[in-house]
Design a protein around this motif. Sequence first.
Motif, short mmCIF file in Angstrom:
data_model
loop_
_atom_site.label_atom_id
_atom_site.label_comp_id
_atom_site.label_asym_id
_atom_site.label_seq_id
_atom_site.Cartn_x
_atom_site.Cartn_y
_atom_site.Cartn_z
N VAL A 142 29.01 10.98 99.03
CA VAL A 142 29.43 11.10 97.63
C VAL A 142 28.39 12.13 96.89
N GLU A 143 28.94 12.61 95.84
CA GLU A 143 27.94 13.71 95.01
C GLU A 143 28.45 13.39 93.89
N LEU A 144 27.42 13.15 93.00
CA LEU A 144 27.20 13.07 91.54
C LEU A 144 27.06 14.55 90.87
N LYS A 145 28.33 14.76 89.86
CA LYS A 145 28.42 15.74 88.98
C LYS A 145 28.17 15.38 87.59
N LEU A 146 26.92 16.00 86.87
CA LEU A 146 26.73 15.38 85.50
C LEU A 146 27.05 16.68 84.69
N ARG A 147 27.23 16.40 83.62
CA ARG A 147 27.49 17.25 82.30
C ARG A 147 26.35 18.03 81.98
N ASP A 148 25.11 17.11 81.88
CA ASP A 148 23.93 17.67 81.48
C ASP A 148 22.96 17.15 82.64
N GLU A 149 22.58 18.10 83.49
CA GLU A 149 21.52 17.74 84.77
C GLU A 149 20.22 17.62 84.30
N GLU A 150 19.79 18.05 83.30
CA GLU A 150 18.41 18.22 82.74
C GLU A 150 18.05 16.96 82.13
N LYS A 151 18.88 16.11 81.76
CA LYS A 151 18.33 14.95 81.29
C LYS A 151 18.49 13.78 82.19
N ALA A 152 18.96 13.70 83.27
CA ALA A 152 19.07 12.72 84.07
C ALA A 152 17.98 12.56 85.05
N VAL A 153 17.57 11.34 85.27
CA VAL A 153 16.50 10.93 86.49
C VAL A 153 17.55 10.70 87.64
N VAL A 154 17.71 11.20 88.61
CA VAL A 154 18.48 11.09 89.57
C VAL A 154 17.60 10.61 90.79
N THR A 155 17.51 9.25 91.04
CA THR A 155 16.75 8.77 92.29
C THR A 155 17.73 8.05 93.29
N PRO A 156 17.47 7.67 94.52
CA PRO A 156 18.23 6.74 95.38
C PRO A 156 18.35 5.46 94.61
N ALA A 157 17.61 4.95 93.97
CA ALA A 157 17.78 3.49 93.25
C ALA A 157 19.05 3.68 92.47
N TYR A 158 18.72 4.72 91.40
CA TYR A 158 19.65 4.72 90.20
C TYR A 158 21.24 5.11 90.91
N PHE A 159 21.14 5.98 91.70
CA PHE A 159 22.30 6.46 92.43
C PHE A 159 23.23 5.29 92.87
N LEU A 160 22.59 4.69 93.80
CA LEU A 160 23.23 3.31 94.29
C LEU A 160 23.40 2.20 93.33
N GLY A 161 22.40 1.81 92.44
CA GLY A 161 22.53 1.11 91.43
C GLY A 161 23.76 1.32 90.51
N SER A 162 24.12 2.69 90.14
CA SER A 162 25.17 2.85 89.35
C SER A 162 26.72 2.60 89.96
N ILE A 163 26.83 2.73 91.25
CA ILE A 163 27.76 2.27 92.33
C ILE A 163 28.05 0.63 92.18
N GLU A 164 26.66 0.04 92.43
CA GLU A 164 26.61 -1.33 92.34
C GLU A 164 27.25 -1.71 91.00
N ASP A 165 26.70 -1.46 90.17
CA ASP A 165 27.11 -1.96 88.75
C ASP A 165 28.59 -1.78 88.41
N SER A 166 29.16 -0.56 88.75
CA SER A 166 30.47 -0.52 88.75
C SER A 166 31.23 -1.28 89.50
N LEU A 167 30.89 -1.76 90.90
CA LEU A 167 31.56 -2.78 91.67
C LEU A 167 31.66 -3.97 90.79
N GLN A 168 30.43 -4.27 90.38
CA GLN A 168 30.39 -5.62 89.49
C GLN A 168 31.34 -5.75 88.43
N SER A 169 31.26 -4.56 87.57
CA SER A 169 31.92 -4.56 86.13
C SER A 169 33.50 -4.59 86.68
N LEU A 170 33.81 -4.09 87.67
CA LEU A 170 35.28 -4.14 88.02
C LEU A 170 35.82 -5.37 88.76
N PHE A 171 35.04 -5.68 89.52
CA PHE A 171 35.56 -6.86 90.47
C PHE A 171 34.81 -8.05 90.15
#
Length: 97
Positions: free
Chosen positions: A9-38
């Motif tokens: 999985v690859e993350l594509k951002l509109r503005d890469e300078e503003k984001a703090v991309v860490t393994p925890a944030y990356f995985l957390g974003s997917i887990e949040d989406s799973l919980q939101s949907l299901f």
Amino acid sequence: MTGYCYLDVELKLRDEEKAVVTPAYFLGSIEDSLQSLFGEIGGQTDLELVKFDNTQKRAILRVQKEFLPRTRAAITLIGHFQDIPCHFMLRNISEKN
């Protein structure tokens, strides 16, 4: 014993300078989406971050085969990462028993 799938999985951002991309944030974003949907119970999908490359904003995730459809849906529907427009791109999926 259930088999596993590995997702590249690859993350594509509109503005890469503003984001703090860490393994925890990356995985957390997917887990949040799973919980939101299901919901709380349906979103309890066992995801494991196997490998993470911060420079390319890519990760290898491991998920049980039975949870692959919901994981793909959750990844596909993510539109923001830290309030920055984005999309997650599934580059490859492989299966292992």
